[in-house]
Motif scaffolding. Structure first.
Motif, PDB file in Angstrom:
ATOM      1  N   MET A  98       0.843  -1.193   0.000  1.00  0.00           N
ATOM      2  CA  MET A  98       0.000   0.000   0.000  1.00  0.00           C
ATOM      3  C   MET A  98       0.878   1.242   0.000  1.00  0.00           C
ATOM      4  O   MET A  98       1.830   1.333   0.785  1.00  0.00           O
ATOM      5  CB  MET A  98      -0.932   0.001   1.214  1.00  0.00           C
ATOM      6  N   THR A 103      -6.715   8.146   0.391  1.00  0.00           N
ATOM      7  CA  THR A 103      -7.657   7.075   0.066  1.00  0.00           C
ATOM      8  C   THR A 103      -7.118   5.723   0.512  1.00  0.00           C
ATOM      9  O   THR A 103      -7.878   4.889   1.023  1.00  0.00           O
ATOM     10  CB  THR A 103      -7.976   7.062  -1.435  1.00  0.00           C
ATOM     11  N   THR A 104      -5.821   5.485   0.344  1.00  0.00           N
ATOM     12  CA  THR A 104      -5.250   4.233   0.855  1.00  0.00           C
ATOM     13  C   THR A 104      -5.346   4.182   2.386  1.00  0.00           C
ATOM     14  O   THR A 104      -5.539   3.107   2.963  1.00  0.00           O
ATOM     15  CB  THR A 104      -3.791   4.055   0.413  1.00  0.00           C
ATOM     16  N   VAL A 107      -8.722   2.983   3.154  1.00  0.00           N
ATOM     17  CA  VAL A 107      -8.770   1.525   2.969  1.00  0.00           C
ATOM     18  C   VAL A 107      -8.217   0.819   4.202  1.00  0.00           C
ATOM     19  O   VAL A 107      -8.792  -0.173   4.677  1.00  0.00           O
ATOM     20  CB  VAL A 107      -7.993   1.115   1.707  1.00  0.00           C
ATOM     21  N   THR A 121       4.199  -1.316   3.562  1.00  0.00           N
ATOM     22  CA  THR A 121       3.796   0.039   3.186  1.00  0.00           C
ATOM     23  C   THR A 121       4.922   1.036   3.397  1.00  0.00           C
ATOM     24  O   THR A 121       5.781   0.858   4.263  1.00  0.00           O
ATOM     25  CB  THR A 121       2.552   0.482   3.992  1.00  0.00           C
ATOM     26  N   VAL A 126      -0.768   4.593   7.288  1.00  0.00           N
ATOM     27  CA  VAL A 126      -1.329   3.258   7.073  1.00  0.00           C
ATOM     28  C   VAL A 126      -0.802   2.294   8.130  1.00  0.00           C
ATOM     29  O   VAL A 126      -1.559   1.495   8.710  1.00  0.00           O
ATOM     30  CB  VAL A 126      -1.005   2.750   5.654  1.00  0.00           C
ATOM     31  N   ILE A 170      -2.221  -1.933  -3.639  1.00  0.00           N
ATOM     32  CA  ILE A 170      -3.287  -0.939  -3.591  1.00  0.00           C
ATOM     33  C   ILE A 170      -2.640   0.440  -3.648  1.00  0.00           C
ATOM     34  O   ILE A 170      -1.893   0.813  -2.740  1.00  0.00           O
ATOM     35  CB  ILE A 170      -4.139  -1.088  -2.320  1.00  0.00           C
ATOM     36  N   GLY A 172      -2.811   4.754  -4.581  1.00  0.00           N
ATOM     37  CA  GLY A 172      -3.520   5.995  -4.837  1.00  0.00           C
ATOM     38  C   GLY A 172      -2.686   6.854  -5.760  1.00  0.00           C
ATOM     39  O   GLY A 172      -1.479   6.654  -5.903  1.00  0.00           O
TER      40      GLY A 172
END
Length: 254
Positions: A98, A103-104, A107, A121, A126, A170, A172
């Motif tokens: 990620m 937006t991540t 998530v 990440t 995150v 994932i 952004g």
């Protein structure tokens, strides 16, 4: 500031056109000139719009992103819907990469009840969110921490990510241009995101509707490198055909 629904729609209208007059905005939203001027003043003070005599325009386009705290508040409801749709698709016990972005981070909040995840990440936000999930192993890259958004960038982060091959990446972005390119503002951030794309068996893009047609300076990837796109509203032309041609599965979050 957190824009109210009318102000958020006003922002979208200006972004779609590039610039609009105060009179056109008043007519479009059925409000007085005084109301529009008040909204514009607040949005300009927050750095979300730039004023000129008689109208407003999108602020500096390709070289600098909106400040992190402003991005965090912008389209928050849409980002939450996107995050729920993504979380519903992430299998239990999967491995994820990620990258940076609000937006991540949304998530990550929706993954707090997932079990058996392993998440790598370069986003300290995150990592902090998912650290509250006892069934999730969080691995943080090395590199240089940007104070403005707690993102980790640099060659050390790229080299670290290249050690892994995960189920899902994932990502952004800052903008998706009508030629099918995914773009961002910081080339160091882009290098890390490109490593995530190359080290993921599937690549999922999370992007709210404001990212379509938004220019940015550095190319991150192209649509044909994606497997899925999660967004909060149907994409404008020419994106439906571009997505179909690239074989990208579109999910508009309900």
């Amino acid at each position: 500031m957190t824009p109210n629904p009318r102000q958020a729609e006003l922002l979208d209208a200006v972004r779609a056109q590039g610039s609009l007059s105060v009179e056109a905005l008043a007519e479009r939203f059925g409000v007085t000139l005084q109301t529009v001027r008040r909204d514009v003043k607040l949005l300009a003070e927050a750095g979300l719009l730039a004023r000129f005599h008689g109208g407003v325009r999108v602020p500096s386009s390709t070289t600098e992103n909106i400040a992190y705290r402003q991005r965090e508040a912008l389209h928050a409801e849409g980002k939450q819907r996107i995050a729920r749709a993504v979380a519903a698709r992430v299998p239990q016990g999967s491995s994820l990469l990620m990258n940076l972005g609000t937006t991540t981070e949304a998530v990550a909040r929706e993954l707090l009840k997932h079990q058996g995840l392993r998440v790598i990440t370069n986003n300290l936000n995150v990592a902090a969110i998912l650290a509250d999930n006892p069934d999730c192993e969080v691995i943080v890259t090395g590199g240089v921490v940007r104070h403005r958004d707690r993102g980790i960038v640099g060659e050390a982060a790229v080299d670290f990510i290249r050690q892994f091959k995960v189920d899902i990446g994932i990502i952004g972005i800052s903008g998706l241009e009508p030629d099918g390119t995914l773009r961002d503002f910081d080339y160091r951030e882009v290098k890390v995101a490109q490593a995530i794309v190359s080290q993921s068996r599937e690549v999922w893009l999370v992007a709210d509707h404001s990212k379509f047609m938004r220019p940015a300076m550095v190319e991150l990837a192209r649509l044909d490198q994606l497997d899925m796109l999660f967004t909060d509203a149907p994409p404008p032309e020419p994106f439906p055909q571009l997505l179909q041609d690239a074989g990208v599965q579109l999910e508009v979050a309900p």
